[in-house]
Design a protein around this motif. Structure first.
Motif, PDB file in Angstrom:
ATOM      1  N   LEU A 218       0.822  -1.220   0.000  1.00  0.00           N
ATOM      2  CA  LEU A 218       0.000   0.000   0.000  1.00  0.00           C
ATOM      3  C   LEU A 218       0.853   1.265   0.000  1.00  0.00           C
ATOM      4  CD1 LEU A 218      -2.804  -1.053   2.519  1.00  0.00           C
ATOM      5  CD2 LEU A 218      -2.994  -0.838   0.034  1.00  0.00           C
ATOM      6  N   LEU A 219       2.044   1.164   0.586  1.00  0.00           N
ATOM      7  CA  LEU A 219       2.947   2.320   0.614  1.00  0.00           C
ATOM      8  C   LEU A 219       3.747   2.466  -0.674  1.00  0.00           C
ATOM      9  CD1 LEU A 219       4.269   2.025   4.288  1.00  0.00           C
ATOM     10  CD2 LEU A 219       2.674   3.720   3.372  1.00  0.00           C
ATOM     11  N   GLY A 220       3.536   1.556  -1.617  1.00  0.00           N
ATOM     12  CA  GLY A 220       4.163   1.678  -2.923  1.00  0.00           C
ATOM     13  C   GLY A 220       5.431   0.877  -3.135  1.00  0.00           C
ATOM     14  N   ALA A 221       5.751  -0.053  -2.224  1.00  0.00           N
ATOM     15  CA  ALA A 221       6.958  -0.864  -2.379  1.00  0.00           C
ATOM     16  C   ALA A 221       6.763  -1.909  -3.471  1.00  0.00           C
ATOM     17  CB  ALA A 221       7.312  -1.542  -1.055  1.00  0.00           C
ATOM     18  N   ASN A 222       7.767  -2.067  -4.333  1.00  0.00           N
ATOM     19  CA  ASN A 222       7.685  -3.084  -5.379  1.00  0.00           C
ATOM     20  C   ASN A 222       8.083  -4.444  -4.792  1.00  0.00           C
ATOM     21  OD1 ASN A 222      10.580  -3.300  -5.410  1.00  0.00           O
ATOM     22  ND2 ASN A 222      10.668  -1.488  -6.725  1.00  0.00           N
ATOM     23  N   PRO A 223       7.905  -5.544  -5.543  1.00  0.00           N
ATOM     24  CA  PRO A 223       8.213  -6.880  -5.001  1.00  0.00           C
ATOM     25  C   PRO A 223       9.647  -7.021  -4.479  1.00  0.00           C
ATOM     26  CG  PRO A 223       6.917  -7.091  -6.982  1.00  0.00           C
ATOM     27  CD  PRO A 223       7.235  -5.642  -6.853  1.00  0.00           C
ATOM     28  N   TRP A 224      10.625  -6.459  -5.197  1.00  0.00           N
ATOM     29  CA  TRP A 224      12.006  -6.569  -4.753  1.00  0.00           C
ATOM     30  C   TRP A 224      12.230  -5.839  -3.434  1.00  0.00           C
ATOM     31  CZ3 TRP A 224      16.181  -9.293  -4.979  1.00  0.00           C
ATOM     32  CH2 TRP A 224      17.406  -8.758  -4.579  1.00  0.00           C
ATOM     33  N   GLN A 225      11.657  -4.638  -3.306  1.00  0.00           N
ATOM     34  CA  GLN A 225      11.792  -3.877  -2.065  1.00  0.00           C
ATOM     35  C   GLN A 225      11.131  -4.604  -0.892  1.00  0.00           C
ATOM     36  OE1 GLN A 225      10.009  -0.226  -3.470  1.00  0.00           O
ATOM     37  NE2 GLN A 225      12.013   0.768  -3.745  1.00  0.00           N
ATOM     38  N   ARG A 226       9.988  -5.208  -1.146  1.00  0.00           N
ATOM     39  CA  ARG A 226       9.317  -5.972  -0.084  1.00  0.00           C
ATOM     40  C   ARG A 226      10.157  -7.168   0.332  1.00  0.00           C
ATOM     41  NH1 ARG A 226       4.699  -5.226  -3.496  1.00  0.00           N
ATOM     42  NH2 ARG A 226       4.787  -7.423  -4.097  1.00  0.00           N
ATOM     43  N   PHE A 227      10.773  -7.790  -0.649  1.00  0.00           N
ATOM     44  CA  PHE A 227      11.572  -8.978  -0.362  1.00  0.00           C
ATOM     45  C   PHE A 227      12.814  -8.620   0.457  1.00  0.00           C
ATOM     46  CE2 PHE A 227      14.849 -12.117  -1.569  1.00  0.00           C
ATOM     47  CZ  PHE A 227      14.190 -13.279  -1.195  1.00  0.00           C
ATOM     48  N   VAL A 228      13.472  -7.520   0.106  1.00  0.00           N
ATOM     49  CA  VAL A 228      14.720  -7.140   0.757  1.00  0.00           C
ATOM     50  C   VAL A 228      14.478  -6.536   2.138  1.00  0.00           C
ATOM     51  CG1 VAL A 228      16.730  -5.612   0.609  1.00  0.00           C
ATOM     52  CG2 VAL A 228      15.952  -6.838  -1.412  1.00  0.00           C
ATOM     53  N   THR A 229      13.453  -5.715   2.272  1.00  0.00           N
ATOM     54  CA  THR A 229      13.243  -4.975   3.523  1.00  0.00           C
ATOM     55  C   THR A 229      12.361  -5.701   4.535  1.00  0.00           C
ATOM     56  OG1 THR A 229      11.360  -3.783   2.536  1.00  0.00           O
ATOM     57  CG2 THR A 229      13.537  -2.760   2.347  1.00  0.00           C
ATOM     58  N   ILE A 230      11.542  -6.638   4.077  1.00  0.00           N
ATOM     59  CA  ILE A 230      10.622  -7.316   4.999  1.00  0.00           C
ATOM     60  C   ILE A 230      10.900  -8.814   5.073  1.00  0.00           C
ATOM     61  CG2 ILE A 230       8.202  -7.859   5.480  1.00  0.00           C
ATOM     62  CD1 ILE A 230       7.447  -5.214   4.185  1.00  0.00           C
ATOM     63  N   VAL A 231      10.909  -9.479   3.926  1.00  0.00           N
ATOM     64  CA  VAL A 231      10.985 -10.939   3.906  1.00  0.00           C
ATOM     65  C   VAL A 231      12.337 -11.436   4.429  1.00  0.00           C
ATOM     66  CG1 VAL A 231      10.907 -12.998   2.472  1.00  0.00           C
ATOM     67  CG2 VAL A 231       9.305 -11.134   2.049  1.00  0.00           C
ATOM     68  N   LEU A 232      13.434 -10.955   3.854  1.00  0.00           N
ATOM     69  CA  LEU A 232      14.756 -11.442   4.256  1.00  0.00           C
ATOM     70  C   LEU A 232      15.071 -11.165   5.734  1.00  0.00           C
ATOM     71  CD1 LEU A 232      17.144 -10.813   1.219  1.00  0.00           C
ATOM     72  CD2 LEU A 232      16.254 -12.969   2.080  1.00  0.00           C
ATOM     73  N   PRO A 233      14.805  -9.954   6.249  1.00  0.00           N
ATOM     74  CA  PRO A 233      15.063  -9.743   7.690  1.00  0.00           C
ATOM     75  C   PRO A 233      14.261 -10.671   8.584  1.00  0.00           C
ATOM     76  CG  PRO A 233      14.831  -7.632   6.579  1.00  0.00           C
ATOM     77  CD  PRO A 233      14.449  -8.684   5.581  1.00  0.00           C
ATOM     78  N   LYS A 234      13.031 -10.982   8.208  1.00  0.00           N
ATOM     79  CA  LYS A 234      12.210 -11.887   9.020  1.00  0.00           C
ATOM     80  C   LYS A 234      12.702 -13.326   8.943  1.00  0.00           C
ATOM     81  CE  LYS A 234       9.140  -8.986  10.604  1.00  0.00           C
ATOM     82  NZ  LYS A 234       8.998  -8.737  12.063  1.00  0.00           N
ATOM     83  N   MET A 235      13.474 -13.647   7.906  1.00  0.00           N
ATOM     84  CA  MET A 235      13.942 -15.019   7.702  1.00  0.00           C
ATOM     85  C   MET A 235      15.382 -15.224   8.171  1.00  0.00           C
ATOM     86  SD  MET A 235      12.402 -15.946   3.947  1.00  0.00           S
ATOM     87  CE  MET A 235      13.280 -17.508   3.937  1.00  0.00           C
ATOM     88  N   LYS A 236      15.980 -14.257   8.850  1.00  0.00           N
ATOM     89  CA  LYS A 236      17.393 -14.357   9.221  1.00  0.00           C
ATOM     90  C   LYS A 236      17.699 -15.625  10.005  1.00  0.00           C
ATOM     91  CE  LYS A 236      19.056  -9.581   9.185  1.00  0.00           C
ATOM     92  NZ  LYS A 236      19.532  -8.444  10.028  1.00  0.00           N
ATOM     93  N   THR A 237      16.875 -15.905  11.002  1.00  0.00           N
ATOM     94  CA  THR A 237      17.131 -17.081  11.843  1.00  0.00           C
ATOM     95  C   THR A 237      17.057 -18.368  11.028  1.00  0.00           C
ATOM     96  OG1 THR A 237      16.225 -15.951  13.779  1.00  0.00           O
ATOM     97  CG2 THR A 237      16.372 -18.351  13.880  1.00  0.00           C
TER      98      THR A 237
END
Length: 319
Positions: A218-237
């Motif tokens: 909704l804030l305008g992030a594209n798929p790559w930005q969502r993957f880098v800023t949200i998905v990968l940090p949540k998957m660190k462990t």
């Protein structure tokens, strides 16, 4: 009325004092009940380690004519460890193991992450493709080794495919060339264990909160930005766990490699596991083997401790 209130207060205080005592008694009872199992686990884990340390400072072997309990008679101080430091064949095997690890683990991680990202969404035939994708992991490593041994023969399917692509007859002796044989082993390892990496990463990927992804969209992030800023940090462990597992397992690669090349040609594909096997079964220098195994155990323990520390730091970081 005040007397009743005082009585109630005393009862509450008495109950409050009794609760810690009950918890302590429960803890003591639990310890007594689990003590036999704890001692058994301690014996199972500690006895082999102590035996390994004991044998590693002796020249004992099954051909010495005495039992292992008398190995102290062949005490050599730390000669096995000094020999290990000067053993060029050991360091070469360790180097080849590191090469396999540095190629296979990143390749398996990237392929597994790409497949996990693909399978995170629904698409027609997902269950069928999911089952097919997991099949390599279910193949017995020795069977996988024989499969790839046949595939990389001079007249095998790999050369046939290359012949079709190039339009000329290709007869590469994959398993007879020192460099190509190691490449063939790494291809087999990537084929078999990418599904495990995929499975672990998929479990982490589906656990990422969807509300955060939707908010970023909704804030305008594209798929790559969502993957880098949200998905990968949540998957660190999960990522640290997956990488640690594969790094440790790569040190133990044996079945597939031994069936394909036997460590050859010469010692070109001799990893640390194959080297230990040969020294154990052919040379029968068990004291030296114990020293090698203990050194590898220390290295892998350092990797495991580092991975756990990284996971602890990841959990402490704010979301």
């Amino acid at each position: 009325m005040s007397a009743v209130t005082a009585t109630i207060s005393e009862d509450k205080m008495g109950t409050a004092r009794a609760r810690p005592a009950m918890r302590d008694e429960g803890a003591r009872l639990g310890f007594r009940l689990t003590l036999p199992a704890q001692l058994l686990v301690l014996f199972i884990s500690a006895f082999p380690l102590l035996m390994q340390l004991y044998i590693s400072v002796t020249d004992w072997s099954p051909l010495s004519g005495v039992g292992w309990w008398s190995a102290w008679e062949m005490w050599n101080s730390f000669a096995n460890y000094t020999d290990l430091a000067a053993d060029t064949r050991f360091w070469s095997a360790l180097q080849r193991t590191a090469v396999v690890m540095l190629v296979c683990v990143p390749a398996e991680f990237l392929l597994g992450l790409a497949l996990a990202t693909l399978f995170a969404d629904d698409f027609p035939g997902k269950r069928i493709f999911y089952s097919i994708l997991l099949m390599p992991m279910m193949v017995v490593p020795a069977v996988a080794g024989y499969m790839f041994f046949m595939l990389f023969q001079s007249g095998g399917p790999v050369n046939d495919i290359l012949s079709t692509i190039t339009g000329t007859r290709v007869t590469i002796a994959w398993l007879s060339d020192p460099t190509l044989a190691l490449i063939a082993v790494m291809v087999a390892d990537i084929w078999q264990w990418t599904p495990l990496m995929f499975l672990i990463l998929l479990a982490g990927l589906v656990g990422v909160p969807e509300d955060q992804i939707k908010a970023a969209t909704l804030l305008g992030a594209n798929p790559w930005q969502r993957f880098v800023t949200i998905v990968l940090p949540k998957m660190k462990t999960i990522i640290i766990i997956a990488l640690a597992i594969r790094v440790i397992e790569n040190f133990k690669i044996f079945d597939t490699l031994y069936i394909m090349t036997g460590g050859g040609p010469g010692v070109a594909t001799e990893t640390i596991s194959v080297y230990i096997y040969k020294v154990t079964t052919q040379d029968l220098i068990w004291g030296y083997v114990a020293a090698i195994a203990l050194a590898i155990l220390i290295v892998l323990s350092i990797v495991a401790v580092y991975a756990m520390k990284r996971m602890a730091k990841t959990r402490e970081m704010p979301a």
